[in-house]
Motif scaffolding. Sequence first.
Motif, PDB file in Angstrom:
ATOM      1  N   LEU A 266       0.822  -1.208   0.000  1.00  0.00           N
ATOM      2  CA  LEU A 266       0.000   0.000   0.000  1.00  0.00           C
ATOM      3  C   LEU A 266       0.860   1.264   0.000  1.00  0.00           C
ATOM      4  O   LEU A 266       0.620   2.180  -0.793  1.00  0.00           O
ATOM      5  CB  LEU A 266      -0.937  -0.008   1.220  1.00  0.00           C
ATOM      6  CG  LEU A 266      -2.181  -0.883   1.098  1.00  0.00           C
ATOM      7  CD1 LEU A 266      -2.851  -1.066   2.457  1.00  0.00           C
ATOM      8  CD2 LEU A 266      -3.171  -0.268   0.100  1.00  0.00           C
TER       9      LEU A 266
ATOM     10  N   GLN B 128       3.273   1.494  -3.345  1.00  0.00           N
ATOM     11  CA  GLN B 128       2.658   1.550  -4.668  1.00  0.00           C
ATOM     12  C   GLN B 128       1.500   2.532  -4.772  1.00  0.00           C
ATOM     13  O   GLN B 128       1.068   2.861  -5.882  1.00  0.00           O
ATOM     14  CB  GLN B 128       2.176   0.155  -5.083  1.00  0.00           C
ATOM     15  CG  GLN B 128       3.316  -0.854  -5.205  1.00  0.00           C
ATOM     16  CD  GLN B 128       2.852  -2.189  -5.743  1.00  0.00           C
ATOM     17  OE1 GLN B 128       1.740  -2.317  -6.248  1.00  0.00           O
ATOM     18  NE2 GLN B 128       3.700  -3.201  -5.620  1.00  0.00           N
ATOM     19  N   TYR B 129       1.010   3.024  -3.642  1.00  0.00           N
ATOM     20  CA  TYR B 129      -0.150   3.924  -3.665  1.00  0.00           C
ATOM     21  C   TYR B 129       0.044   5.076  -2.689  1.00  0.00           C
ATOM     22  O   TYR B 129       0.788   4.974  -1.724  1.00  0.00           O
ATOM     23  CB  TYR B 129      -1.434   3.171  -3.282  1.00  0.00           C
ATOM     24  CG  TYR B 129      -1.768   2.017  -4.188  1.00  0.00           C
ATOM     25  CD1 TYR B 129      -2.542   2.193  -5.323  1.00  0.00           C
ATOM     26  CD2 TYR B 129      -1.298   0.732  -3.890  1.00  0.00           C
ATOM     27  CE1 TYR B 129      -2.835   1.128  -6.161  1.00  0.00           C
ATOM     28  CE2 TYR B 129      -1.592  -0.340  -4.721  1.00  0.00           C
ATOM     29  CZ  TYR B 129      -2.360  -0.137  -5.852  1.00  0.00           C
ATOM     30  OH  TYR B 129      -2.644  -1.194  -6.681  1.00  0.00           O
ATOM     31  N   SER B 130      -0.655   6.150  -2.955  1.00  0.00           N
ATOM     32  CA  SER B 130      -0.815   7.222  -1.977  1.00  0.00           C
ATOM     33  C   SER B 130      -2.311   7.403  -1.767  1.00  0.00           C
ATOM     34  O   SER B 130      -3.113   7.028  -2.625  1.00  0.00           O
ATOM     35  CB  SER B 130      -0.173   8.524  -2.460  1.00  0.00           C
ATOM     36  OG  SER B 130      -0.747   8.938  -3.690  1.00  0.00           O
ATOM     37  N   TRP B 131      -2.688   7.968  -0.634  1.00  0.00           N
ATOM     38  CA  TRP B 131      -4.111   8.117  -0.352  1.00  0.00           C
ATOM     39  C   TRP B 131      -4.368   9.342   0.511  1.00  0.00           C
ATOM     40  O   TRP B 131      -3.476   9.847   1.200  1.00  0.00           O
ATOM     41  CB  TRP B 131      -4.668   6.860   0.335  1.00  0.00           C
ATOM     42  CG  TRP B 131      -4.119   6.570   1.691  1.00  0.00           C
ATOM     43  CD1 TRP B 131      -4.582   7.030   2.898  1.00  0.00           C
ATOM     44  CD2 TRP B 131      -2.971   5.764   2.005  1.00  0.00           C
ATOM     45  NE1 TRP B 131      -3.814   6.558   3.917  1.00  0.00           N
ATOM     46  CE2 TRP B 131      -2.826   5.772   3.410  1.00  0.00           C
ATOM     47  CE3 TRP B 131      -2.064   5.024   1.224  1.00  0.00           C
ATOM     48  CZ2 TRP B 131      -1.790   5.089   4.049  1.00  0.00           C
ATOM     49  CZ3 TRP B 131      -1.050   4.338   1.859  1.00  0.00           C
ATOM     50  CH2 TRP B 131      -0.917   4.374   3.257  1.00  0.00           C
TER      51      TRP B 131
ATOM     52  N   ILE C  22      -7.579   6.900  -3.253  1.00  0.00           N
ATOM     53  CA  ILE C  22      -6.335   6.144  -3.442  1.00  0.00           C
ATOM     54  C   ILE C  22      -5.846   6.325  -4.874  1.00  0.00           C
ATOM     55  O   ILE C  22      -6.623   6.184  -5.830  1.00  0.00           O
ATOM     56  CB  ILE C  22      -6.551   4.650  -3.129  1.00  0.00           C
ATOM     57  CG1 ILE C  22      -7.034   4.473  -1.687  1.00  0.00           C
ATOM     58  CG2 ILE C  22      -5.273   3.847  -3.343  1.00  0.00           C
ATOM     59  CD1 ILE C  22      -7.331   3.051  -1.291  1.00  0.00           C
ATOM     60  N   VAL C  23      -4.548   6.647  -5.022  1.00  0.00           N
ATOM     61  CA  VAL C  23      -3.975   6.905  -6.340  1.00  0.00           C
ATOM     62  C   VAL C  23      -2.713   6.065  -6.510  1.00  0.00           C
ATOM     63  O   VAL C  23      -1.810   6.119  -5.656  1.00  0.00           O
ATOM     64  CB  VAL C  23      -3.607   8.392  -6.493  1.00  0.00           C
ATOM     65  CG1 VAL C  23      -3.003   8.661  -7.876  1.00  0.00           C
ATOM     66  CG2 VAL C  23      -4.827   9.279  -6.259  1.00  0.00           C
ATOM     67  N   PRO C  24      -2.628   5.275  -7.592  1.00  0.00           N
ATOM     68  CA  PRO C  24      -1.367   4.550  -7.857  1.00  0.00           C
ATOM     69  C   PRO C  24      -0.236   5.540  -8.055  1.00  0.00           C
ATOM     70  O   PRO C  24      -0.388   6.541  -8.772  1.00  0.00           O
ATOM     71  CB  PRO C  24      -1.676   3.773  -9.143  1.00  0.00           C
ATOM     72  CG  PRO C  24      -3.173   3.682  -9.185  1.00  0.00           C
ATOM     73  CD  PRO C  24      -3.670   4.957  -8.576  1.00  0.00           C
ATOM     74  N   LYS C  25       0.909   5.291  -7.464  1.00  0.00           N
ATOM     75  CA  LYS C  25       2.016   6.252  -7.520  1.00  0.00           C
ATOM     76  C   LYS C  25       2.553   6.415  -8.941  1.00  0.00           C
ATOM     77  O   LYS C  25       3.052   7.470  -9.309  1.00  0.00           O
ATOM     78  CB  LYS C  25       3.129   5.834  -6.574  1.00  0.00           C
ATOM     79  CG  LYS C  25       2.741   5.996  -5.117  1.00  0.00           C
ATOM     80  CD  LYS C  25       3.903   5.845  -4.173  1.00  0.00           C
ATOM     81  CE  LYS C  25       3.479   6.225  -2.767  1.00  0.00           C
ATOM     82  NZ  LYS C  25       4.579   6.110  -1.794  1.00  0.00           N
TER      83      LYS C  25
ATOM     84  N   LYS D 112       0.851   9.333 -10.769  1.00  0.00           N
ATOM     85  CA  LYS D 112       0.920  10.689 -10.232  1.00  0.00           C
ATOM     86  C   LYS D 112       1.745  11.604 -11.140  1.00  0.00           C
ATOM     87  O   LYS D 112       2.670  11.194 -11.787  1.00  0.00           O
ATOM     88  CB  LYS D 112       1.526  10.676  -8.819  1.00  0.00           C
ATOM     89  CG  LYS D 112       0.606  10.061  -7.775  1.00  0.00           C
ATOM     90  CD  LYS D 112       1.198  10.138  -6.397  1.00  0.00           C
ATOM     91  CE  LYS D 112       1.330  11.568  -5.903  1.00  0.00           C
ATOM     92  NZ  LYS D 112       1.848  11.661  -4.556  1.00  0.00           N
TER      93      LYS D 112
END
Length: 207
Positions: free
Chosen positions: A171, A174-177, A201-204, A207
Amino acid sequence: MTDKEILHNIMVIMVAGYDTSSALITFVLRLLSKNPAVYKAVLQEQEEIAKSKTSGEPLTWEDLAKMKYTWSVAMETLRMVPPVFGGFRVALKDIEYGGYVIPKGWQIFWASNMTHMDESIFPEPSKFDPSRFENQKSVPPYSFVAFGGGPRICPGNEFARVETLVAIHYLVTQYSWELRSDDHYIFDPMPVPTQGLLLRIVPKKEK
């Protein structure tokens, strides 16, 4: 096994093997969102591990052993929002406690918040502070009981540690939220945000 035993085993698998871990991961995400410095430290620890892996290479037992701070975060989450808030035990002999006598054979209900939120054991108990668990030997025996204790401690505690650390690793790397709702939570019987945990939640990589 009898039908009753089969039913009880299914209930154990569903509740202890799924709901407890999902509740823990839910509140780890919530508390990381509310504590940027803690999130940054977890991210740094996990990115160091990720750098040592090739694309698609799975985590190893050795990798999990390096996630000490991340597990301290999980332990502090369990202290503040334990998925199992108590349990029953049977007195094996007469016990005197607080001026009362508990007779042998009586059933006793223990509640985790009685020690988890005791400021004489955990100073400023309402404060989210993972450093409390950086040296777990400093925590008095049977005061942290998120997994119970003694000979009937939760048999799945190590499995819960593995699945929680693996989930948090992927999490945060690989992701930011962003937390979109910070509503209250209730116990039903496990802790549940009243509106669910609303995150963006956004996949890095995007971005």
